[in-house]
Write an enzyme that holds these catalytic residues in place. Structure first.
Site, mmCIF file in Angstrom:
data_model
loop_
_atom_site.group_PDB
_atom_site.id
_atom_site.type_symbol
_atom_site.label_atom_id
_atom_site.label_comp_id
_atom_site.label_asym_id
_atom_site.label_seq_id
_atom_site.Cartn_x
_atom_site.Cartn_y
_atom_site.Cartn_z
ATOM 1 N N ASP A 130 -16.828 44.735 20.601
ATOM 2 C CA ASP A 130 -17.975 45.644 20.454
ATOM 3 C C ASP A 130 -17.512 47.056 20.092
ATOM 4 O O ASP A 130 -16.429 47.486 20.504
ATOM 5 C CB ASP A 130 -18.743 45.664 21.785
ATOM 6 N N HIS B 75 -16.604 47.571 10.687
ATOM 7 C CA HIS B 75 -16.352 46.126 10.773
ATOM 8 C C HIS B 75 -15.020 45.781 10.102
ATOM 9 O O HIS B 75 -14.278 44.921 10.583
ATOM 10 C CB HIS B 75 -17.502 45.350 10.146
ATOM 11 N N LEU C 242 -1.519 28.955 19.133
ATOM 12 C CA LEU C 242 -2.719 29.650 19.610
ATOM 13 C C LEU C 242 -3.939 28.972 19.002
ATOM 14 O O LEU C 242 -3.955 28.657 17.806
ATOM 15 C CB LEU C 242 -2.682 31.125 19.160
#
Ligand code: FPP
Length: 249
Positions: free
Chosen positions: A16, A33, A127
């Site tokens: 956020d 972004h 991962l």
């Protein structure tokens, strides 16, 4: 499914603050972004060395469709470009990538890149990155409930498998950046016993050191899963942490 992921931590991140970060610098939100994608890269790079096996990143919530069309288009475009240009690097780094969330409302070009990235990275074993796009935890729970009412076995591990769409460990830690302190419909079932870590850091500024700080705070928490502090100290509680199991046929 690489079982090695299940023995390592599952960290969920609510990324956020991109918009505010940009606005604070007099930049359009889209550049926030873009800077957020850089932070995502840093975290994927740092996570495997910090005991993290699964990283679920909240990239676009089902409620984010309510944003202005231009911002939605920017986010979809960024995701598509990221997958098109960086999937080969994910493969090199041993990262398995999956999308969670609805796919039917995504632009066709993005859907194609997702399919391609998932296929290319399927063997990654360092991962497991799960990108939550057009994701709503409540919708995921509803969809799982619909499968149960259609005849699937109702067990907790089986239900977890349906909600998560895979055999995924319960969430150990949820990180939310930018000072906000809420879950916003993110992994509500899987986070039943997650520790929560909130930081003022805006997502575009988030680094591997910030991840280390969050994990250090996590390491200092006593997870009791309903037991007493002394039982928890004896690790009785740890038996509660279980990965989801395959749904019975
Ligand atoms: C929240 O910040 C962030 C989003 C809605 C988008 C998150 C997406 C990225 C970081 C890009 C991810 C891309 C890849 C390739 C994984 P906000 O816009 O709500 O910020 P604000 O609350 O300050 O307005």
């Amino acid at each position: 499914m690489q079982t090695s992921f299940l023995s390592k931590l599952h960290v969920g991140v609510i990324m956020d603050g991109n918009g505010r970060w940009a606005t604070q610098q007099g930049l359009p939100r889209g550049l926030g972004h873009e800077a957020g994608v850089d932070a995502t890269r840093r975290v994927m790079e740092a996570a495997p060395g910090m005991g993290v096996g699964t990283l679920t990143l909240f990239a676009f919530s089902s409620d984010n469709w309510r944003r202005p069309d231009e911002e939605v288009a920017t986010l979809m475009h960024l995701l598509e470009i990221y997958l098109r240009s960086e999937t080969h690097q994910l493969v090199e780094k041993g990262i398995r990538l999956n999308l969670i969330g609805r796919r039917d409302r995504l632009p066709p070009g993005l859907r194609e890149e997702i399919d391609r990235a998932e296929a290319m990275t399927a063997a990654g074993d360092r991962l497991h990155v799960r990108l939550a796009v057009d994701y709503s935890a409540r919708d995921a729970i509803l969809a799982a409930a619909a499968r149960i009412s259609a005849g699937e076995d109702l067990t907790r591990p089986g239900f977890s498998r349906l909600v998560s769409g895979d055999i995924v460990r319960d969430v150990d830690l949820v990180i939310r950046t930018s000072g906000e302190q809420r879950l916003s419909d993110f992994m509500l079932w899987e986070s039943a016993y997650a520790e929560l870590f909130f930081t003022q850091r805006m997502w575009p500024d988030f680094t591997g050191e910030d991840l280390a700080e969050a994990l250090a705070a996590f390491g200092g928490r006593q997870r009791r899963f309903g037991t007493t502090p002394s039982q928890a100290a004896l690790k009785v509680a740890a038996a509660h942490t279980m990965p989801a199991q395959p749904v019975a046929a």
